[in-house]
Design a protein around this motif. Structure first.
Motif, PDB file in Angstrom:
ATOM      1  N   GLY A 253     -33.701  27.948  17.023  1.00 49.02           N
ATOM      2  CA  GLY A 253     -32.550  27.170  17.476  1.00 49.02           C
ATOM      3  C   GLY A 253     -31.615  26.722  16.380  1.00 49.02           C
ATOM      4  N   SER A 254     -31.971  26.961  15.122  1.00 47.85           N
ATOM      5  CA  SER A 254     -31.132  26.468  14.022  1.00 47.85           C
ATOM      6  C   SER A 254     -29.862  27.279  13.842  1.00 47.85           C
ATOM      7  N   SER A 255     -29.805  28.443  14.462  1.00 49.55           N
ATOM      8  CA  SER A 255     -28.596  29.263  14.336  1.00 49.55           C
ATOM      9  C   SER A 255     -27.439  28.674  15.127  1.00 49.55           C
ATOM     10  N   GLY A 256     -27.696  27.565  15.842  1.00 51.11           N
ATOM     11  CA  GLY A 256     -26.630  26.915  16.600  1.00 51.11           C
ATOM     12  C   GLY A 256     -26.524  27.491  17.985  1.00 51.11           C
ATOM     13  N   ASN A 257     -26.202  26.633  18.916  1.00 47.55           N
ATOM     14  CA  ASN A 257     -26.089  27.108  20.284  1.00 47.55           C
ATOM     15  C   ASN A 257     -24.829  27.942  20.451  1.00 47.55           C
ATOM     16  N   THR A 258     -24.989  29.057  21.089  1.00 52.95           N
ATOM     17  CA  THR A 258     -23.876  29.987  21.278  1.00 52.95           C
ATOM     18  C   THR A 258     -22.692  29.330  21.978  1.00 52.95           C
ATOM     19  N   PHE A 259     -22.985  28.355  22.852  1.00 55.99           N
ATOM     20  CA  PHE A 259     -21.938  27.785  23.686  1.00 55.99           C
ATOM     21  C   PHE A 259     -21.542  26.368  23.266  1.00 55.99           C
ATOM     22  N   GLY A 260     -21.969  25.922  22.114  1.00 57.54           N
ATOM     23  CA  GLY A 260     -21.613  24.578  21.671  1.00 57.54           C
ATOM     24  C   GLY A 260     -20.152  24.458  21.269  1.00 57.54           C
ATOM     25  N   GLY A 261     -19.609  23.242  21.365  1.00 56.32           N
ATOM     26  CA  GLY A 261     -18.230  22.976  20.952  1.00 56.32           C
ATOM     27  C   GLY A 261     -17.218  23.740  21.780  1.00 56.32           C
ATOM     28  N   GLN A 262     -16.227  24.322  21.115  1.00 57.24           N
ATOM     29  CA  GLN A 262     -15.183  25.080  21.796  1.00 57.24           C
ATOM     30  C   GLN A 262     -15.612  26.499  22.134  1.00 57.24           C
ATOM     31  N   LYS A 263     -16.696  26.998  21.478  1.00 58.24           N
ATOM     32  CA  LYS A 263     -17.117  28.381  21.707  1.00 58.24           C
ATOM     33  C   LYS A 263     -17.487  28.624  23.164  1.00 58.24           C
ATOM     34  N   GLY A 264     -18.121  27.641  23.778  1.00 58.84           N
ATOM     35  CA  GLY A 264     -18.493  27.813  25.173  1.00 58.84           C
ATOM     36  C   GLY A 264     -17.291  28.037  26.068  1.00 58.84           C
ATOM     37  N   TYR A 265     -16.223  27.264  25.836  1.00 54.56           N
ATOM     38  CA  TYR A 265     -15.004  27.435  26.629  1.00 54.56           C
ATOM     39  C   TYR A 265     -14.408  28.831  26.393  1.00 54.56           C
ATOM     40  N   MET A 266     -14.419  29.253  25.133  1.00 57.48           N
ATOM     41  CA  MET A 266     -13.835  30.552  24.794  1.00 57.48           C
ATOM     42  C   MET A 266     -14.627  31.697  25.432  1.00 57.48           C
ATOM     43  N   LEU A 267     -15.946  31.667  25.260  1.00 57.76           N
ATOM     44  CA  LEU A 267     -16.772  32.756  25.768  1.00 57.76           C
ATOM     45  C   LEU A 267     -16.769  32.816  27.287  1.00 57.76           C
ATOM     46  N   MET A 268     -16.826  31.647  27.932  1.00 59.77           N
ATOM     47  CA  MET A 268     -16.838  31.641  29.391  1.00 59.77           C
ATOM     48  C   MET A 268     -15.497  32.114  29.964  1.00 59.77           C
TER      49      MET A 268
END
Length: 771
Positions: A253-268
């Motif tokens: 889990g240390s690689s960071g959540n794929t959908f954390g922060g703004q990335k989740g909005y972008m990917l979705m």
């Protein structure tokens, strides 16, 4: 003996027949064994994130070849062989007699262990059923292993193995394992890291970050290093040096959540757009697509900083708990590509996307579509409309008793369309909207991308002209982009390019090289109005920024900008939508919390600020983002606008009175306490002499020792504001109309000869706009 020989011959015959009838499938028969994640990239090629199974296929590097992008270096291959099958390259038929015999003995004596070669493991994981533990399955795996050696080279078998073997943490393949445990690509690994990964394969479910597995992982690590020495791939001194300590690896889990922060909005958002282009979720999560988005990483940072750091009282994370939304989105005006947006404080804590899913009353940010509809019908910007407050207007745009009335700032008997836009005059725009026609305004707005479903409830009434309808930030950014680019609507999009594996061309050379083909994507584009209309509307909206309700949005170095503020009735929502020739950006704050007693959404109130107006916080956030986003961008100018067209006069300037002692004096001179002001004296001339560095006057009547043109304190008092109407844009608190503008034009007191207590009403039931 004869019977035994016959029996042996029969067994051999059965084995031979079974071997002959066991096919080697052209494709894997284990479901999902080749599934791999699709990779998303920023517009500059930097990786954004991955969706799907943690697997990425790679090729093998040749022995002695320097590490190469996209290939597994030879020392990584050797580390896996040292851990799992040291005799792999010399085994015949994919079977190790010594290893198999050892495995049989261990199992017969009650122990546990393998003995399977890499070819056998591949046969089990790739072509067989790993959950089927029958003897027939074991024979099938042996037969497939033998046939694999006939059909494929050792390198091809090893490549398939390295791309499918499980490494724990839901990670498949050596490349995905390298990224999971060391946050780097396999071609960038070091020898000790390769030995670490090789050691994991025997029991990948024993996570090395758990304390109980520390000894086990160290034993496997040392075993692999010893194997490399035995194979002649590493000298003893180097292996001893590596054994001193395990290489540093990252915990789960240390690689960071794929959908954390703004990335989740972008990917979705990207995922949804792909689905609308016919790319299913299953295809996206299993076929390893390569998706390039339109997002600019630098602008994404600018958007986040602008939304979260521009105004101390605007803390999107805290405001989200009260359902107060903060949104920002910026669209490239000549393509529709979304370069940046701020969807919310964090996708994991608020998956609701403020700019695509969120919508709020548009307020006066709808007025440019009314203006464009008028210009399309040949109106001149010099056309005159009535700007007085509480003037009754019927559905034909005529001043008629019993018509709808609206309070408005900067009231004026007659104002041209430039002034009406600059000061966002409600009465003027209601009259203009009805004169142009609701149907024409509706068509212009929907052609510019505004959802018809949001406009339909207000079609035919004054509410649509003043933005009683909800609107989405992305629609506003794309709609205003048409003004910026000369009149063309481009569907806002976040996908630049999609590459998908071309199975007809891949693997032809037997080395696993994947060939990609670009998928054709379709985006809407059409003309909304001509370049002349865009230039004229932009001219009027430039006045909003240079000397109107949004002076806070002025960009540094004199860069030309245009836009429109919007503040709704009851302060439910507030906007500033603006653009430069290259970028169109919408900023909004709105309250999404519904008040059951009032049967409407709650007002937008910020601690330490109070009610928010479009010309204040949204304009400041817009400026903060655009100043950073346009840094280094060519400062283009807008096209020249003409004043041609038909000059319609729906209002007349007040007739000049016969000359009397009050001629030339401002109307406010009749207010108590202002009759002795210099501008109210008979000659209407200012006091002689240069005030120089005199202090400001503390009362409406100067004594000769003070400067009446300087405000006595900040914010200026009402009497000073009334005496200096021309300073309204310099001192925003002197304006209380649209987003801070003070009603009145300096020549008459606010709302002359009108009952200010009479409420405004609407056609049909709509909300009052920002004035």
């Amino acid at each position: 003996m004869g019977v035994m020989l016959l029996g042996f011959a029969a067994v051999c015959t059965l084995v031979a027949v079974a071997y002959a009838k066991t096919p080697t499938p052209a494709e894997p028969t284990v479901q999902g064994v080749e599934d791999q994640a699709s990779i998303f990239y920023y517009a500059n090629g930097k990786e954004l994130g991955r969706i799907g199974k943690k697997r990425q296929s790679v090729q093998l590097g040749a022995q002695g070849e320097k590490p190469t992008t996209g290939k597994v270096p030879d020392f990584v291959q050797n580390a896996v062989l040292a851990a799992e099958n040291r005799s792999f390259r010399s085994d015949k038929g994919g079977i190790s007699i010594k290893g198999t015999g050892r495995a049989v003995w261990v199992n017969l004596t009650g122990g546990k262990g393998g003995g399977s070669t890499i070819t056998q493991q591949l046969a089990k994981n790739y072509y067989s059923d790993v959950n089927n533990r029958t003897m027939s399955r074991k024979f099938k795996e042996l037969f497939i292993s033998m046939k694999l050696e006939d059909k494929h080279s050792k390198d091809e078998i090893l490549r398939l193995y390295l791309n499918t073997i499980y490494f724990g943490r839901d990670t498949y393949g050596i490349q995905a394992a390298s990224r999971e445990y060391f946050h780097t690509d396999v071609w960038k690994l070091k020898p000790d890291q390769a030995a670490f990964l090789g050691g994991l394969i025997q029991n990948p479910n024993r996570d090395p970050s758990e304390q109980k597995n520390k000894n086990w992982i160290k034993e496997r690590y040392d075993y692999t290093l010893n194997g490399l020495v035995t194979m002649g791939k590493m000298d003893t001194a180097q292996a001893t040096s590596y054994k001193a300590k395990l290489p540093y690896f990252y915990s789960a889990g240390s690689s960071g959540n794929t959908f954390g922060g703004q990335k989740g909005y972008m990917l979705m958002r990207a995922k949804l757009e792909l689905e609308r282009q016919g790319i299913t979720s299953q295809k996206l999560t299993t076929e390893g697509l390569r998706v390039t988005t339109t997002f600019d990483p630098k602008m994404m940072v600018e958007a986040k900083n602008a939304a979260e750091k521009t105004v101390p009282q605007v803390n999107p994370k805290k405001l989200a708990k009260k359902k107060i939304r903060v949104g920002l989105i910026s669209v490239e005006s000549k393509t529709g590509k979304v370069r940046a947006f701020y969807g919310g404080p964090d996708y994991l804590s608020q998956s609701f996307d403020n700019v695509w899913l969120g919508s709020a009353q548009a307020g006066s940010a709808m007025k440019p579509y009314v203006l464009a509809a008028a210009l399309k019908k040949g109106y001149s910007l010099q056309s005159l409309v009535d700007g007085r407050s509480m003037v009754p207007i019927d559905t034909q745009g005529n001043i008629t008793p019993g018509g709808v009335k609206f309070r408005t700032g900067h009231a004026k008997p007659a104002m041209n369309l430039i002034e009406a836009t600059q000061w966002s005059n409600n009465t003027a725009y209601v009259q203009l909207g009805f004169k142009v026609g609701s149907q024409d305004v509706f068509k212009t707005a929907t052609d510019a991308g505004i959802a018809s479903t949001l406009l339909n409830p207000h079609k035919g009434g004054a509410g649509m002209f003043l933005g009683a309808n909800d609107i989405r930030p992305v629609e506003q950014a794309a709609g205003y982009a048409a003004f910026a680019n000369g009149g063309t609507y481009y569907q806002p999009r976040v996908i630049e390019k999609v590459l998908e594996p071309d199975k007809s061309k891949s693997d032809q050379n037997g080395k696993g090289k994947v060939t990609y083909k670009e998928r054709k994507l379709n985006w809407e584009k059409h003309r909304v109005f001509d370049e002349s209309v865009a230039a004229k509307a932009t001219y009027a909206m430039r006045k909003v920024v240079t000397a109107g309700t949004a002076t806070a949005a002025q960009l540094p170095d004199g860069r030309e900008a245009a836009g429109k503020t919007g503040t709704t009735d009851n302060n439910v929502a507030t906007w500033f939508v603006g653009y430069v020739p290259q970028l169109s950006t919408a900023v909004t704050l709105f309250n999404d919390n519904y008040d059951k007693k009032l049967k409407r959404k709650k007002s937008l109130i910020l601690p330490g600020v109070g009610e928010v107006q479009g010309g204040t916080i949204p304009a400041k956030i817009w400026r903060s983002f655009m100043a950073g986003a346009t840094e280094g961008m060519t400062a283009e100018t807008f096209p020249q606008a003409s004043m041609d067209g038909t000059v319609y006069k729906y209002a007349q300037p007040p007739k000049k009175k016969e000359k009397d002692e009050d001629e030339g004096k401002p109307g406010w001179c009749k207010l108590p306490g202002l009759e002795n002001h210099p501008r109210c004296k008979g000659d209407n001339e200012p006091e002689p002499g240069d005030p120089g560095n005199k202090p400001p006057c503390q009362s409406p009547v100067p004594d000769g020792n003070c400067d009446p043109n300087k405000p006595p304190f900040q914010p200026p008092p009402d009497w000073w504001c009334r005496a200096h109407p021309d300073q309204a844009q310099q001192y925003p608190t002197c304006r209380k109309g649209d987003d801070g503008g003070r009603p009145g034009n300096g020549e008459t007191p606010p709302f002359p000869n009108q009952q200010q207590t009479q409420p405004a009403f609407f056609l049909p039931s709509t909300y009052r706009s920002e004035e």
